[in-house]
Design a protein around this motif. Sequence first.
Motif, mmCIF file in Angstrom:
data_model
loop_
_atom_site.group_PDB
_atom_site.id
_atom_site.type_symbol
_atom_site.label_atom_id
_atom_site.label_comp_id
_atom_site.label_asym_id
_atom_site.label_seq_id
_atom_site.Cartn_x
_atom_site.Cartn_y
_atom_site.Cartn_z
ATOM 1 N N THR A 203 -10.132 -6.719 -1.553
ATOM 2 C CA THR A 203 -9.085 -6.471 -2.565
ATOM 3 C C THR A 203 -7.845 -6.288 -1.804
ATOM 4 O O THR A 203 -7.576 -5.858 -0.737
ATOM 5 C CB THR A 203 -9.437 -4.979 -2.849
ATOM 6 N N LYS A 204 -6.660 -6.874 -2.388
ATOM 7 C CA LYS A 204 -5.348 -7.090 -1.671
ATOM 8 C C LYS A 204 -4.309 -6.427 -2.608
ATOM 9 O O LYS A 204 -4.410 -6.536 -3.808
ATOM 10 C CB LYS A 204 -5.134 -8.381 -1.163
ATOM 11 N N TYR A 205 -3.304 -5.866 -2.054
ATOM 12 C CA TYR A 205 -2.083 -5.225 -2.659
ATOM 13 C C TYR A 205 -1.014 -5.790 -2.057
ATOM 14 O O TYR A 205 -0.781 -5.696 -0.761
ATOM 15 C CB TYR A 205 -2.073 -3.376 -2.772
ATOM 16 N N PHE A 206 0.066 -6.365 -2.520
ATOM 17 C CA PHE A 206 1.065 -7.037 -2.146
ATOM 18 C C PHE A 206 0.573 -7.893 -0.899
ATOM 19 O O PHE A 206 1.299 -7.927 0.239
ATOM 20 C CB PHE A 206 2.202 -6.127 -1.499
ATOM 21 N N ASP A 207 -0.521 -8.929 -1.060
ATOM 22 C CA ASP A 207 -0.880 -9.677 0.109
ATOM 23 C C ASP A 207 -1.300 -9.061 1.270
ATOM 24 O O ASP A 207 -1.283 -9.675 2.331
ATOM 25 C CB ASP A 207 0.195 -10.806 0.213
ATOM 26 N N GLN A 208 -1.717 -7.716 0.961
ATOM 27 C CA GLN A 208 -2.116 -6.994 2.248
ATOM 28 C C GLN A 208 -3.503 -6.427 1.816
ATOM 29 O O GLN A 208 -3.743 -5.921 0.628
ATOM 30 C CB GLN A 208 -1.085 -5.995 2.697
ATOM 31 N N PRO A 209 -4.432 -6.218 2.978
ATOM 32 C CA PRO A 209 -5.808 -5.806 2.476
ATOM 33 C C PRO A 209 -5.438 -4.233 2.034
ATOM 34 O O PRO A 209 -4.690 -3.546 2.729
ATOM 35 C CB PRO A 209 -6.414 -5.637 4.003
ATOM 36 N N ALA A 210 -6.616 -3.866 1.282
ATOM 37 C CA ALA A 210 -6.578 -2.400 0.808
ATOM 38 C C ALA A 210 -6.936 -1.611 1.901
ATOM 39 O O ALA A 210 -7.519 -1.973 2.635
ATOM 40 C CB ALA A 210 -7.691 -2.465 -0.384
ATOM 41 N N PRO A 211 -6.370 -0.267 1.665
ATOM 42 C CA PRO A 211 -6.512 0.805 2.666
ATOM 43 C C PRO A 211 -8.113 1.010 2.470
ATOM 44 O O PRO A 211 -8.806 0.947 1.468
ATOM 45 C CB PRO A 211 -5.720 1.928 2.182
ATOM 46 N N ARG A 212 -8.456 1.742 3.509
ATOM 47 C CA ARG A 212 -10.018 2.305 3.498
ATOM 48 C C ARG A 212 -10.123 3.726 2.777
ATOM 49 O O ARG A 212 -9.024 4.379 2.869
ATOM 50 C CB ARG A 212 -10.474 2.515 5.133
ATOM 51 N N ILE A 213 -11.076 4.010 2.347
ATOM 52 C CA ILE A 213 -11.257 5.334 1.612
ATOM 53 C C ILE A 213 -10.959 6.475 2.289
ATOM 54 O O ILE A 213 -10.285 7.404 1.971
ATOM 55 C CB ILE A 213 -12.660 5.375 0.860
ATOM 56 N N THR A 214 -11.343 6.498 3.720
ATOM 57 C CA THR A 214 -10.862 7.360 4.623
ATOM 58 C C THR A 214 -9.520 7.365 4.887
ATOM 59 O O THR A 214 -9.193 8.713 4.857
ATOM 60 C CB THR A 214 -11.553 6.947 5.956
ATOM 61 N N GLY A 215 -8.614 6.660 4.990
ATOM 62 C CA GLY A 215 -7.418 6.593 4.932
ATOM 63 C C GLY A 215 -6.663 7.393 3.606
ATOM 64 O O GLY A 215 -5.781 8.070 3.953
ATOM 65 N N TRP A 216 -7.151 6.785 2.465
ATOM 66 C CA TRP A 216 -6.591 7.295 1.423
ATOM 67 C C TRP A 216 -6.792 8.719 1.171
ATOM 68 O O TRP A 216 -6.011 9.540 0.859
ATOM 69 C CB TRP A 216 -6.864 6.438 0.095
ATOM 70 N N SER A 217 -8.048 9.260 1.347
ATOM 71 C CA SER A 217 -8.324 10.602 1.172
ATOM 72 C C SER A 217 -7.715 11.471 2.166
ATOM 73 O O SER A 217 -7.657 12.664 1.691
ATOM 74 C CB SER A 217 -9.908 10.604 1.313
ATOM 75 N N ARG A 218 -7.545 10.881 3.236
ATOM 76 C CA ARG A 218 -6.661 11.602 4.338
ATOM 77 C C ARG A 218 -5.308 12.104 3.594
ATOM 78 O O ARG A 218 -4.678 13.065 3.965
ATOM 79 C CB ARG A 218 -6.494 11.009 5.605
ATOM 80 N N LEU A 219 -4.691 10.742 2.787
ATOM 81 C CA LEU A 219 -3.386 10.983 2.330
ATOM 82 C C LEU A 219 -3.305 12.257 1.154
ATOM 83 O O LEU A 219 -2.609 13.101 1.092
ATOM 84 C CB LEU A 219 -2.601 9.732 1.888
ATOM 85 N N MET A 220 -4.716 12.146 0.369
ATOM 86 C CA MET A 220 -4.600 13.033 -0.571
ATOM 87 C C MET A 220 -4.708 14.669 -0.151
ATOM 88 O O MET A 220 -4.279 15.383 -0.701
ATOM 89 C CB MET A 220 -5.920 12.619 -1.459
#
Length: 497
Positions: A203-220
Motif C-alpha cells: 500500500t502506498k500513500y503519496f507514492d510512499q510505502p504505508a507506515p507499519r502498524i507499530t509506528g501508527w499505533s505509537r502515534l495514537m
Amino acid sequence: MNFNSKKITIFLKNNDKVFLFLLISWIIILFSINTGFYSVKNLFFKSSELNNFFLINLINSLRWLLPFIVLPILLKLSYKKINYDLFSLNLIFISFFYFIHLFIFKKNIGIRLKEGPQLDGVLQLLHGPQFMDTINLLNCYLVTVLILLYIHQNYKNKILIFNIIFFSFICLVSFFIFFQIIIDLIETENIFLYYSKAFKPDTKYFDQPAPRITGWSRLMLIIFMFYFFYNELKKFSKKKYLINIAILFLLSFLIIFSQSRGSLIGYIFLFLLYLAIPKINFFKKIIVAILFIIIPFGSLSLVDNFKIGKYRNDQNRLKTTLEAIFEFKNNKAQSIENKNLLINDKNNYKYSVSSGRIEIWIESVKYLIKEKKIFGYGPQGDRYLLSLLAKSHLESIWGNNSSNAIIYSSISGGLIGLISILIIYISLFILFLRCFKKIFIHKSQDLYLISSFSIYCYIIMRSFFENGFAVFGIDFCVLITSYYFINSRLSILNKVQ
C-alpha cells in the motif's frame, strides 16, 4: 554572490526572522520523515514521463532536498551562539562519526553472499539510493539537534510552539491513516487493525510505502497520553470531561485493536504512572484506570470470541502471545525428556513473544564479536549485517533492522557507537530523575510537564525493542523535543517557585 551573502547575514541578525527560520526548518524536518532518494531520481531521470506522479515526485523531492539547504544556514547561525551539553554533543559526534565512516571504511560483502536478493540489497545499501538516504538521515539528525538546542537556549519560552507544531503533525498523519482504516473496515469488516490493508507493504500513500502498524499505533498512543493528562489535570465541567472521556475511549480502542505489543506496554505504563501521580483523588484514579483497561481489552476478547470479519483465524496477537508464554512454561515442566519438543517450543516462544527480535539480537552480537568489528559497519549497518545473516540460520525470521537502539549503535558504530549510546542513556536518565523529583516529590501538577514526561519515558522504553531514537525518524523527533521541552519547563517552574 556578495548580495546573497549580505541577505543571509541580515536574515540571521534579526531575532524575529531567526525564530521564523527555525520554525520553517522544523516543519521542513518533520515533512522530510520517511522520504526517499527514489523520488529525486524519478523526478530528474524520468522527467519526460509527465504523468499523475510528477507533482507528487516534485513535492517528495523537495521534502528530501530541503534539509540539505537548511543545515549550512543552521551551522552558521549556531556558530559560537549555543553551548553544547553532553546529550547534544553525543548526538552530533555520532552523526559526524557515521558520516566519516561512510567514506573511510569499506564494507566487505563477503564470499557467503552469492547473486540474489541479499546481494542486491547490500549493493543498494552501499552504492545505491539507500546510500543517499543514509546521508539524508544523518543530515536531518544534525539539523534536528541544532534546531531544538538553539530554541532551548535562545527561545525557551517559545519552545511550546514547536511542541504544538509537532503534535499537530502527528495528528495529521494519524488521522489520515485512520480514514484509510475506516475505508478498509467498510470493505472487509476486518476490525483487527494489525491486518488492515491500510498497513500492507504494497500500500502506498503519496507514492510512499504505508507506515507499519507499530509506528501508527505509537502515534495514537502519544496523542492519547497528552489528551488523557490534559483531561485529567485541566479543570473541566462534568459534561466536557465526559465528552473527552468518550473520545479517549475511541483512541484506546484504536490502540488496543492495533495489537502492537510495544504500544500495549506504553498503554499499561501510562496508567501505572497515572495511579502514582499525587494530588488526584485515588479512588477516582482507580475507577478511571480499571475502565480504560477492562473495556478496551474486554472488547478485544469479545470480538475475537465471536470471530467477526473475513480474516477470522489467530487475529488476537495478545492472546497468542500469552498462550505461547504459558504453553512454553507448561511444556518446559512436562517435556524435559523430549529435548526436540522443548527446542521447538522454545523457538515458538521466542518468536511469538518477540517477533524474532531475541534471535536477531543474539546472532548480531555473536557476529560482531566474531568479526571483531571495533568500528562497526557504519550507519544503517544493521541492514547490512542482517542481510549477511539472513542467508543462513536467520533466513526465516530476519528483519531489516536490529530493533534495539543499543544493538543498532553497536552494529553501526562498534565500540564508539556503544559508548556513545550509553552516554546518551545516562543523560536521559539524569533528566528523568530531575523530572521525577519535580512531579512526585515537589508534587507539580503542570500538565505539560507530566504529559511530556509520560511520552518521554515511553519513547525511551520503546528504544529497547525498536531502533527508536538511534535513527532519524518520529521517535527521535519525539525524544529530542520532549528532552528540551522538559528541560525548559523545569527551568520555568523553578523560577516561578
